[in-house]
Structures are given as C-alpha cells and as structure tokens.
Design a protein around this motif. Structure first.
Motif, PDB file in Angstrom:
ATOM      1  N   SER A 178      14.754  14.195 -10.447  1.00 13.06           N
ATOM      2  CA  SER A 178      13.883  13.093 -10.015  1.00 13.06           C
ATOM      3  C   SER A 178      12.822  13.615  -9.071  1.00 13.06           C
ATOM      4  O   SER A 178      13.120  14.400  -8.163  1.00 13.06           O
ATOM      5  CB  SER A 178      14.700  12.014  -9.306  1.00 13.06           C
TER       6      SER A 178
ATOM      7  N   GLN B 223      11.611  11.932  -6.866  1.00 13.78           N
ATOM      8  CA  GLN B 223      11.868  11.329  -5.556  1.00 13.78           C
ATOM      9  C   GLN B 223      13.052  11.983  -4.840  1.00 13.78           C
ATOM     10  O   GLN B 223      13.371  11.620  -3.711  1.00 13.78           O
ATOM     11  CB  GLN B 223      12.143   9.822  -5.706  1.00 13.78           C
ATOM     12  N   GLU B 224      13.742  12.876  -5.516  1.00 10.39           N
ATOM     13  CA  GLU B 224      14.918  13.513  -4.915  1.00 10.39           C
ATOM     14  C   GLU B 224      14.754  15.022  -4.987  1.00 10.39           C
ATOM     15  O   GLU B 224      14.855  15.608  -6.057  1.00 10.39           O
ATOM     16  CB  GLU B 224      16.195  13.092  -5.675  1.00 10.39           C
TER      17      GLU B 224
ATOM     18  N   TRP C  77      22.256   9.950  -5.992  1.00 11.85           N
ATOM     19  CA  TRP C  77      21.453   9.152  -6.909  1.00 11.85           C
ATOM     20  C   TRP C  77      21.895   9.293  -8.365  1.00 11.85           C
ATOM     21  O   TRP C  77      21.640   8.404  -9.183  1.00 11.85           O
ATOM     22  CB  TRP C  77      19.970   9.508  -6.743  1.00 11.85           C
TER      23      TRP C  77
ATOM     24  N   TYR D  62      23.533   6.366 -10.289  1.00 12.37           N
ATOM     25  CA  TYR D  62      22.789   5.262 -10.914  1.00 12.37           C
ATOM     26  C   TYR D  62      22.483   5.559 -12.385  1.00 12.37           C
ATOM     27  O   TYR D  62      22.274   4.654 -13.169  1.00 12.37           O
ATOM     28  CB  TYR D  62      21.480   4.995 -10.154  1.00 12.37           C
TER      29      TYR D  62
ATOM     30  N   VAL E  74      12.983  11.750 -13.928  1.00 10.57           N
ATOM     31  CA  VAL E  74      12.661  10.449 -13.333  1.00 10.57           C
ATOM     32  C   VAL E  74      11.456  10.574 -12.407  1.00 10.57           C
ATOM     33  O   VAL E  74      11.362  11.531 -11.636  1.00 10.57           O
ATOM     34  CB  VAL E  74      13.857   9.930 -12.482  1.00 10.57           C
TER      35      VAL E  74
ATOM     36  N   SER F 246       8.730   7.637 -10.137  1.00 12.20           N
ATOM     37  CA  SER F 246       8.649   6.204  -9.845  1.00 12.20           C
ATOM     38  C   SER F 246       7.590   5.898  -8.807  1.00 12.20           C
ATOM     39  O   SER F 246       7.359   6.677  -7.885  1.00 12.20           O
ATOM     40  CB  SER F 246      10.009   5.728  -9.316  1.00 12.20           C
TER      41      SER F 246
ATOM     42  N   PRO G   4       8.748   1.656  -4.350  1.00 10.35           N
ATOM     43  CA  PRO G   4       9.246   2.196  -3.083  1.00 10.35           C
ATOM     44  C   PRO G   4      10.766   2.072  -3.020  1.00 10.35           C
ATOM     45  O   PRO G   4      11.303   1.010  -3.327  1.00 10.35           O
ATOM     46  CB  PRO G   4       8.578   1.334  -2.010  1.00 10.35           C
ATOM     47  N   ALA G   5      11.446   3.161  -2.668  1.00 10.88           N
ATOM     48  CA  ALA G   5      12.914   3.148  -2.637  1.00 10.88           C
ATOM     49  C   ALA G   5      13.400   2.585  -1.311  1.00 10.88           C
ATOM     50  O   ALA G   5      12.803   2.806  -0.266  1.00 10.88           O
ATOM     51  CB  ALA G   5      13.469   4.556  -2.843  1.00 10.88           C
ATOM     52  N   GLY G   6      14.480   1.819  -1.370  1.00 12.77           N
ATOM     53  CA  GLY G   6      15.093   1.296  -0.158  1.00 12.77           C
ATOM     54  C   GLY G   6      14.273   0.230   0.538  1.00 12.77           C
ATOM     55  O   GLY G   6      14.509  -0.081   1.694  1.00 12.77           O
TER      56      GLY G   6
ATOM     57  N   GLY H 238      14.039  -2.874  -0.588  1.00  7.60           N
ATOM     58  CA  GLY H 238      14.503  -4.182  -1.045  1.00  7.60           C
ATOM     59  C   GLY H 238      13.778  -4.635  -2.303  1.00  7.60           C
ATOM     60  O   GLY H 238      13.799  -5.814  -2.652  1.00  7.60           O
ATOM     61  N   LEU H 239      13.141  -3.697  -3.003  1.00  9.53           N
ATOM     62  CA  LEU H 239      12.395  -4.043  -4.220  1.00  9.53           C
ATOM     63  C   LEU H 239      13.129  -3.525  -5.461  1.00  9.53           C
ATOM     64  O   LEU H 239      12.567  -3.439  -6.538  1.00  9.53           O
ATOM     65  CB  LEU H 239      10.971  -3.495  -4.138  1.00  9.53           C
TER      66      LEU H 239
ATOM     67  N   SER I  85      14.549  -0.529  -6.440  1.00 13.54           N
ATOM     68  CA  SER I  85      14.294   0.743  -7.126  1.00 13.54           C
ATOM     69  C   SER I  85      15.549   1.201  -7.856  1.00 13.54           C
ATOM     70  O   SER I  85      15.455   1.850  -8.904  1.00 13.54           O
ATOM     71  CB  SER I  85      13.841   1.808  -6.126  1.00 13.54           C
ATOM     72  N   SER I  86      16.710   0.862  -7.321  1.00 11.09           N
ATOM     73  CA  SER I  86      17.951   1.294  -7.981  1.00 11.09           C
ATOM     74  C   SER I  86      18.126   0.587  -9.322  1.00 11.09           C
ATOM     75  O   SER I  86      18.463   1.225 -10.326  1.00 11.09           O
ATOM     76  CB  SER I  86      19.153   1.062  -7.071  1.00 11.09           C
TER      77      SER I  86
ATOM     78  N   GLU J 232      26.118  -0.236 -10.937  1.00 10.69           N
ATOM     79  CA  GLU J 232      25.757  -0.274  -9.512  1.00 10.69           C
ATOM     80  C   GLU J 232      26.973  -0.630  -8.654  1.00 10.69           C
ATOM     81  O   GLU J 232      27.214  -0.013  -7.623  1.00 10.69           O
ATOM     82  CB  GLU J 232      24.599  -1.259  -9.282  1.00 10.69           C
TER      83      GLU J 232
HETATM   84  P1  ADP Z   1      16.484  -0.577  -3.424  1.00  7.82           P
HETATM   85  O1  ADP Z   1      16.264  -1.867  -2.718  1.00  7.82           O
HETATM   86  O2  ADP Z   1      15.229   0.194  -3.532  1.00  7.82           O
HETATM   87  O3  ADP Z   1      17.196  -0.730  -4.718  1.00  7.82           O
HETATM   88  P2  ADP Z   1      18.865   0.847  -2.732  1.00  7.82           P
HETATM   89  O4  ADP Z   1      19.270   1.499  -1.444  1.00  7.82           O
HETATM   90  O5  ADP Z   1      19.751  -0.160  -3.353  1.00  7.82           O
HETATM   91  O6  ADP Z   1      17.419   0.260  -2.462  1.00  7.82           O
HETATM   92  O7  ADP Z   1      18.626   1.965  -3.824  1.00  7.82           O
HETATM   93  C1  ADP Z   1      17.908   3.109  -3.539  1.00  7.82           C
HETATM   94  C2  ADP Z   1      18.650   4.288  -4.127  1.00  7.82           C
HETATM   95  O8  ADP Z   1      18.486   4.296  -5.557  1.00  7.82           O
HETATM   96  C3  ADP Z   1      18.084   5.618  -3.678  1.00  7.82           C
HETATM   97  O9  ADP Z   1      18.699   6.029  -2.476  1.00  7.82           O
HETATM   98  C4  ADP Z   1      18.474   6.528  -4.835  1.00  7.82           C
HETATM   99  O10 ADP Z   1      19.826   6.910  -4.743  1.00  7.82           O
HETATM  100  C5  ADP Z   1      18.338   5.606  -6.041  1.00  7.82           C
HETATM  101  N1  ADP Z   1      16.988   5.718  -6.622  1.00  7.82           N
HETATM  102  C6  ADP Z   1      16.065   4.752  -6.703  1.00  7.82           C
HETATM  103  N2  ADP Z   1      14.924   5.208  -7.283  1.00  7.82           N
HETATM  104  C7  ADP Z   1      15.144   6.513  -7.580  1.00  7.82           C
HETATM  105  C8  ADP Z   1      14.360   7.545  -8.184  1.00  7.82           C
HETATM  106  N3  ADP Z   1      13.112   7.328  -8.582  1.00  7.82           N
HETATM  107  N4  ADP Z   1      14.928   8.762  -8.311  1.00  7.82           N
HETATM  108  C9  ADP Z   1      16.190   8.996  -7.906  1.00  7.82           C
HETATM  109  N5  ADP Z   1      16.959   8.071  -7.327  1.00  7.82           N
HETATM  110  C10 ADP Z   1      16.466   6.833  -7.158  1.00  7.82           C
END
Ligand code: ADP
Length: 426
Positions: free
Chosen positions: A85, A87-88, A112, A115, A139, A141, A144-146, A148-149, A151-152, A194
């Motif tokens: 990813s 993002q990781e 991650w 997921y 992956v 994206s 924005p992660a974390g 509240g939108l 991303s998971s 999840e």
């Molecule tokens: P959100 O509200 O964005 O869903 P969460 O804390 O529930 O917040 O989920 C965020 C987690 O999802 C990240 O810490 C990561 O583990 C995973 N995640 C989301 N998007 C990605 C991405 N693009 N690549 C890898 N992991 C992701």
C-alpha cells in the motif's frame, strides 16, 4: 501588517484515470508486470443517523468522490497474498490464506493486511466463495485514513469487488445493473472481515455505503433488515454544498467507549422489553407511546440519555429525508430546517450520547458562526470529521473561519473535503 493566512482549499478527489495509473505503477514496481484489473471503492460520510446502526435504526450516508484503488492479479494454484500500500511504508506483506483467522486466534493477521485478508476469509466463511486463489494486491487511496470517513471500509469493499470479479462470484453485478442483493451479501462479508479479522467493531453502515450508494443519491439504510432506498440528493441545484471538516484529531478511547455505548443500548432495550431501540422509535412514531413515557422506565440517567439520542436521531433521519424529497422546498423554506436537523443531531451526540470532542465542537461552532446553515460531528466521534451544510458561495469563508479557530486554539490545521454524492465500489 501580518500576512493574510492562505484560504484553505478542499482536498481534491482523484479521477479514476489518476487512481488507476497510480495503483498500476505501484503494482508494476512491487510485483512486476500488469495486474488483471483495477477496482475501487469510496469513503463515506454520514449526513444524519449516527450511532443508530447497531440499534436497528436508520442512517443516511453518501459515498464520497474520494476512493481507494486496488490493482489485483490472481495467483492461481497458490493461497498466498502479497500486499503493498502506498499509505503503509515498508516491503510487501505476505499472508497465507489458509492460516487466516479471527483476532485472538493463531490465525490473527496484524496491521492493515487484516482488512484485505479478512475479506477473502469472510467470503469463504460466509459460503459465498470457496478455495479462492492467492492474490497480488497494490493499494493507493485519496481517502484520508482514520478521519472517520471509512478508509477501512473503502479498502475492504475495493478488495471485495475485485475478488467478486476475478473469481466470477457475480455478486456485485456489472456496472449499472440493478442490485439483486448480491452487494448486500458482499457488504455483510466485509463487515465480518472488519469485526472478526481486523477486530474493529462496526455496525454495517460503512460497507453498505461503499457498496450500495448511488451517485447523486443519499443511501437511506434500514439497519434492521439491510433494506435501502436511494434518496435523490442534488445539493448543487439548490445552491448548497456539504463540506467535510477533518479535525485531524486522533480518535481517543474510541474502542472502549463504542463498546460501552452498545452495551448500554442493549441493556436499555432489555429493560424496555424490546428487541432493539428501533422498536422504541417505531412505537413513538406510531403514537403508541411517547418519549416522556419511555424514559422513566429506564434504569438510570445514562440509559435515559443514550435512548433519547437514538430515538430522536432516528426521527431526524426521517425528517431530513422528508425535507430532501421536497426539492423546491430545499432551495427555499425547508433549507433552514435541514440545517437545524444537523445542529440538533450534533447537540444530541454531544450532550446525550457524549461522543463528541473539543475539536469537533469547535469545528461545528466555527462553521455555524461563519454562516453554515447547519453542522454536526459525523462518524463514531471522539475525533474524526464534522460536516457543514453551506451555501455554495460561502464555502471559502467557512473553511477560513474553521481554520482560524483551530489556529487560535493551538490545534493542527484541519483538512477539508467537498462531499458530493458519488458512485459505489466497482
Ligand atoms: P477510518 O475511519 O478511516 O476507517 P479506521 O481506523 O477504522 O479509520 O481504519 C483505518 C485503517 O484502515 C488504517 O489504519 C489501515 O490499517 C487501514 N487502511 C485504510 N486505508 C488503507 C490504505 N489505503 N492502505 C492500507 N491500509 C489502509
């Protein structure tokens, strides 16, 4: 004189060509060669109906134009996942599909990768697929992660439609085809991924939005039976915009607090002798009882406040859906009432449900003061994002005011997104 602070601008969403090019490039540099295809799924924002999903209630999310893209190639004859990813940071993760299991078991998948692996595990556990092949997955994206939108959920649902396509499950259907319930089954698998493999509690709204929302519509989701209605949402025609304010504040204590809210709601339903708090909302809606009659029957003040939030929040979903159905009204008299629904939701979440945060309260107050018609925290709370309903011409002013308020409070800069109701995973 001191320089004028720059007017903040919303974070743009990628178009599909950009998302696909980025994720294909990551795939090529990591695994070499070409993927079998690219799939994507949106983040979501909930307009109203918060903390109602696990109470069998109603919620009203839209899919964001911001999406998570996956480039995927099947590895027939193997059961190994290789995952990377943008993002990781770090090298590709490897997961043996035969070893994947729920959290707390020897099959627990850390970080991650859960997921992604969780979706394949859940599709097999639900009996929707058997003997899925290994995959190479890249992956990238712009959700924005974390924040509240969701991303998971965007990641899970992008993987789900990729597997659906590659393994010929036929659940998502071709683009534009009417949904025969296949997408609901995919969403259920993503919820299990999840909950059980990633170990994050979630009530089902996020995956429903990512898989089942339609462009130009809000998704009225009945969380009791999973039924959906697509409510036309044309804010632009009414001269309005829905602005997302990502407070960038970390979710604090959210796990324990979320579980506690669920427990209290369940306990309250037991005291009242109903299967869930939705039943209470229905009884009040039909005139069979009133909130004033219900509340004294509850065990304590905590239950009373939680129930009052859930019941009034379900009612607010119905009210807002009614207002949106009146397109002419929305441009005119119903407009203020729509804003007032958001304001009332925020107050209820802040005072009765106690899931707001100082950052969310500040964002909401500053947006309103700068002319937003209404604003509320959105998502689980304790950080994350707020939304503001804004007259299109006033968006810049509202963003500047919120940014200035955060700066004056010594907080990190918030981020902004324009939320237009966008299309589902595909
Ligand atoms: P959100 O509200 O964005 O869903 P969460 O804390 O529930 O917040 O989920 C965020 C987690 O999802 C990240 O810490 C990561 O583990 C995973 N995640 C989301 N998007 C990605 C991405 N693009 N690549 C890898 N992991 C992701």
């Amino acid at each position: 004189s001191s320089p004028q602070p720059a007017v903040p601008s919303p974070q743009p969403a990628w178009d599909d060509a950009t998302g696909a090019a980025r994720v294909r490039a990551l795939f090529a540099t990591t695994f070499g060669g070409e993927p079998d295809g690219v799939w994507s799924a949106p983040g979501r924002v909930n307009i109203v109906g918060e903390h109602t999903d696990y109470n069998g209630g109603l919620c009203l999310p839209i899919a964001l134009p911001h999406r998570t893209y996956v480039a995927v190639a099947a590895r027939p004859g193997t059961r190994r996942l290789r995952l990377v990813s943008a993002q990781e940071p770090g090298p590709a993760r490897e997961v043996d599909l035969d070893a994947v299991g729920p959290v707390g078991t020897t099959g627990e998948v850390r970080g991650w990768a859960a997921y992604v692996a969780g979706v394949l595990w859940a599709l097999e556990a639900e009996g929707l697929a058997a003997g899925l092949p290994g995959l190479d997955v890249a992956v990238d994206s712009c959700v924005p992660a974390g924040a509240g939108l969701s991303s998971s959920a965007a990641l899970e649902c992008a993987v789900a439609v990729a597997v659906d396509d590659l393994a010929g499950l036929g659940l998502a259907g071709p683009a534009g085809a009417p949904d025969d319930g296949g997408r609901a089954r995919l969403a259920a698998a993503c919820v299990r991924a999840e909950n059980e493999v990633a170990g994050a509690p979630t009530g089902g709204m996020d995956q429903a939005a990512a898989l089942r929302a339609l462009a130009g519509h809000a998704l009225l989701l009945d969380c009791r039976d999973g039924q959906v209605e697509h409510v036309p949402l044309n804010l632009t025609a009414a001269g309005l915009e829905l602005l997302v304010i990502d407070t960038r504040a970390e979710h604090r204590l959210v796990d324990g607090q979320y579980a506690r809210r669920r427990q209290v709601c369940e306990a309250a339903a037991t005291v009242l002798g109903v299967p869930d708090l939705r039943a209470v909302a229905e009884d009040i809606g039909s005139g069979a009882t009133t909130l004033d009659e219900v509340l004294p029957r509850l065990a304590d003040d905590e239950q009373r406040r939680r129930v009052r939030h859930v019941v009034t929040e379900i009612e607010r979903v119905r009210t807002l859906v009614g207002l949106l159905g009146d397109a002419e009204g929305l441009a005119g008299p119903a407009l203020r009432r729509a804003g007032a629904v958001l304001d009332a939701s925020h107050e209820s979440l802040r005072d009765d449900y106690e899931v707001s945060s100082p950052e969310l309260d500040l964002a909401v107050a500053a947006a309103r003061e700068a002319g937003a018609l209404g604003a509320r925290m959105t998502g689980g709370g304790f950080g994350g994002s707020a939304i503001a309903l804004v007259e299109a011409g006033a968006t810049g002013e509202v963003m500047s005011a919120v940014a200035a308020a955060f700066s004056a409070a010594g907080l990190a800069d918030p981020a902004f997104l324009r939320a237009t109701a966008s299309g589902p995973a595909g």
